[in-house]
Design an enzyme around this catalytic site. Structure first.
Site, short mmCIF file in Angstrom:
data_model
loop_
_atom_site.label_atom_id
_atom_site.label_comp_id
_atom_site.label_asym_id
_atom_site.label_seq_id
_atom_site.Cartn_x
_atom_site.Cartn_y
_atom_site.Cartn_z
N ASP A 44 0.86 -1.20 0.00
CA ASP A 44 0.00 0.00 0.00
C ASP A 44 0.89 1.24 0.00
O ASP A 44 1.99 1.23 0.55
CB ASP A 44 -0.92 0.00 1.23
N ASP A 64 3.90 2.23 -3.93
CA ASP A 64 2.96 2.81 -4.89
C ASP A 64 2.99 1.89 -6.10
O ASP A 64 4.04 1.77 -6.76
CB ASP A 64 3.40 4.23 -5.26
N VAL A 65 1.88 1.25 -6.40
CA VAL A 65 1.89 0.23 -7.47
C VAL A 65 2.25 0.84 -8.83
O VAL A 65 2.62 0.12 -9.75
CB VAL A 65 0.54 -0.52 -7.57
N SER A 141 -15.14 -3.18 -11.70
CA SER A 141 -16.24 -2.42 -11.09
C SER A 141 -17.46 -2.54 -12.01
O SER A 141 -17.30 -2.72 -13.23
CB SER A 141 -15.87 -0.94 -10.97
N TYR A 154 -12.97 6.58 -15.06
CA TYR A 154 -12.96 5.40 -14.18
C TYR A 154 -13.61 4.22 -14.89
O TYR A 154 -13.08 3.10 -14.88
CB TYR A 154 -13.71 5.73 -12.89
N LYS A 158 -11.86 0.54 -15.76
CA LYS A 158 -12.32 -0.75 -15.24
C LYS A 158 -12.78 -1.68 -16.37
O LYS A 158 -12.69 -2.90 -16.24
CB LYS A 158 -13.43 -0.53 -14.21
N1 LIG Z 1 -15.83 0.72 -2.89
C1 LIG Z 1 -16.53 0.56 -3.99
O1 LIG Z 1 -17.72 0.91 -4.07
C2 LIG Z 1 -15.89 -0.06 -5.20
C3 LIG Z 1 -16.74 -0.48 -6.24
C4 LIG Z 1 -16.17 -1.05 -7.36
C5 LIG Z 1 -14.80 -1.25 -7.42
N2 LIG Z 1 -14.01 -0.83 -6.40
C6 LIG Z 1 -12.57 -1.03 -6.52
O2 LIG Z 1 -12.09 -1.73 -5.40
C7 LIG Z 1 -10.76 -1.32 -5.11
C8 LIG Z 1 -10.66 -0.89 -3.65
O3 LIG Z 1 -11.60 0.14 -3.42
P1 LIG Z 1 -11.91 0.70 -1.93
O4 LIG Z 1 -13.26 1.29 -2.00
O5 LIG Z 1 -11.60 -0.33 -0.92
O6 LIG Z 1 -10.83 1.89 -1.87
P2 LIG Z 1 -10.26 2.74 -0.63
O7 LIG Z 1 -9.93 4.07 -1.20
O8 LIG Z 1 -11.17 2.67 0.55
O9 LIG Z 1 -8.91 1.95 -0.29
C9 LIG Z 1 -7.94 1.84 -1.31
C10 LIG Z 1 -6.61 1.41 -0.75
O10 LIG Z 1 -5.70 1.34 -1.87
C11 LIG Z 1 -4.53 2.10 -1.61
N3 LIG Z 1 -4.00 2.62 -2.87
C12 LIG Z 1 -4.59 3.51 -3.72
N4 LIG Z 1 -3.77 3.78 -4.75
C13 LIG Z 1 -2.63 3.06 -4.54
C14 LIG Z 1 -1.42 2.94 -5.24
N5 LIG Z 1 -1.17 3.65 -6.35
N6 LIG Z 1 -0.47 2.09 -4.77
C15 LIG Z 1 -0.69 1.39 -3.63
N7 LIG Z 1 -1.83 1.49 -2.90
C16 LIG Z 1 -2.79 2.31 -3.35
C17 LIG Z 1 -4.98 3.21 -0.65
O11 LIG Z 1 -3.89 3.73 0.08
C18 LIG Z 1 -6.00 2.45 0.21
O12 LIG Z 1 -5.38 1.79 1.30
C19 LIG Z 1 -10.41 -0.25 -6.14
O13 LIG Z 1 -9.73 -0.83 -7.22
C20 LIG Z 1 -11.78 0.26 -6.57
O14 LIG Z 1 -11.77 0.83 -7.86
C21 LIG Z 1 -14.52 -0.23 -5.29
#
Ligand SMILES: NC(=O)c1ccc[n+]([C@@H]2O[C@H](COP(=O)([O-])OP(=O)(O)OC[C@H]3O[C@@H](n4cnc5c(N)ncnc54)[C@H](O)[C@@H]3O)[C@@H](O)[C@H]2O)c1
Length: 252
Positions: A44, A64-65, A141, A154, A158
């Protein structure tokens, strides 16, 4: 339950890497893998995720990925001197694009860089180290399927994840590596709460908005975590190149 089914959910001795596992969906996924016996590494970009990882019983790698060197170092760390068994490509960003007519190239580039290019690179680095076979789970997503006004960058990112999943599955399947994706609907995470802040301020009932699906329940990170462990497990041994939509039923 039949013991052979339970055995297929046993990840003892398996090395699992969850990107973006510091909170939200990624943290829930990491926890489930730990519970199933895996040796989990969370990568992370937030240093604060280190204590969250420790609380879950996972290792932490600041990464950072989108940074090639940091990403490779995280994958190597996750192999623990042996091989990688599971990669969950969860890290992603979802800032609102706003009207596409005013979206800058820089904004679109950043979205594709983190959500698509970094997932692609992570899969390449991980697959090269899955010497005993393995599984990759990519986070897509429902935005990939339904579009969505004001989130077009976005949605595009996805949709690319889904196409990449199908293509990588065909290339990596013969190497014993399965690649699948999950397309969540709205899940109640810190990231989503941040996004909905402006709506909250304008008096919209956020809880109602999050539970606006056919079963009427708010999507939780663990709903997605349970699918991730299924897809990575031997229970899904014949599932490759597919996307599981988990949205409570939104008609997509
Ligand atoms: N929450 C939703 O409604 C939802 C719906 C569809 C898809 N998603 C997908 O699920 C995944 C997680 O979403 P979430 O809601 O848990 O997000 P969040 O923002 O609550 O948590 C994301 C985590 O990823 C880390 N992160 C972000 N960019 C990064 C990077 N470049 N390198 C390393 N770490 C990084 C952040 O620090 C954080 O800890 C994402 O890919 C998001 O697009 C989420």
């Amino acid at each position: 339950m039949a013991s052979d089914l339970l055995a297929q959910l046993d990840f003892s001795g398996r090395n699992v890497l969850v990107t973006g596992g510091g909170k939200g969906i990624g943290a829930a996924i990491a926890l489930r893998f730990v519970e199933l016996g895996a040796q989990v590494t969370i990568a992370d970009r937030e240093a604060s995720a280190e204590s969250a990882a420790s609380d879950l019983g996972a290792s932490f790698h600041l990464c950072d990925v989108a940074d090639a060197a940091q990403l490779e170092a995280a994958v190597v760390a996750a192999t623990r001197g042996a091989q990688l068994d599971v990669l969950v490509n969860n890290a992603g960003i979802f800032p609102t694009t706003g009207p596409m007519l005013s979206a800058s190239d820089e904004f679109v580039h950043q979205m594709l860089e983190v959500n698509v290019r970094a997932q692609f690179s992570a899969s390449r680095e991980a697959a090269a180290r899955m010497t005993n076979g393995g599984a990759i789970v990519n986070m897509a997503s429902i935005a990939a399927l339904g579009g969505g006004a004001n989130i077009s960058a976005y949605s595009a990112s996805k949709a690319a994840v889904i196409a990449m999943t199908r293509a990588h599955a065909l290339e990596l399947g013969p190497l014993g590596i399965r690649v699948n994706a999950i397309a969540p609907g709205i899940i109640d995470t810190p990231g989503v709460q941040d996004q909905l802040e402006p709506l909250k301020a304008s008096g919209v009932d956020i809880d109602k908005r999050i539970a606006a699906n056919a079963v009427g329940i708010a999507g939780q990170p663990d709903h997605i975590a349970r699918i991730a462990v299924f897809l990575a497990s031997d229970l899904a041994a014949f599932v490759n190149g597919h996307v599981i939509v988990a949205d409570g039923g939104t008609g997509l």
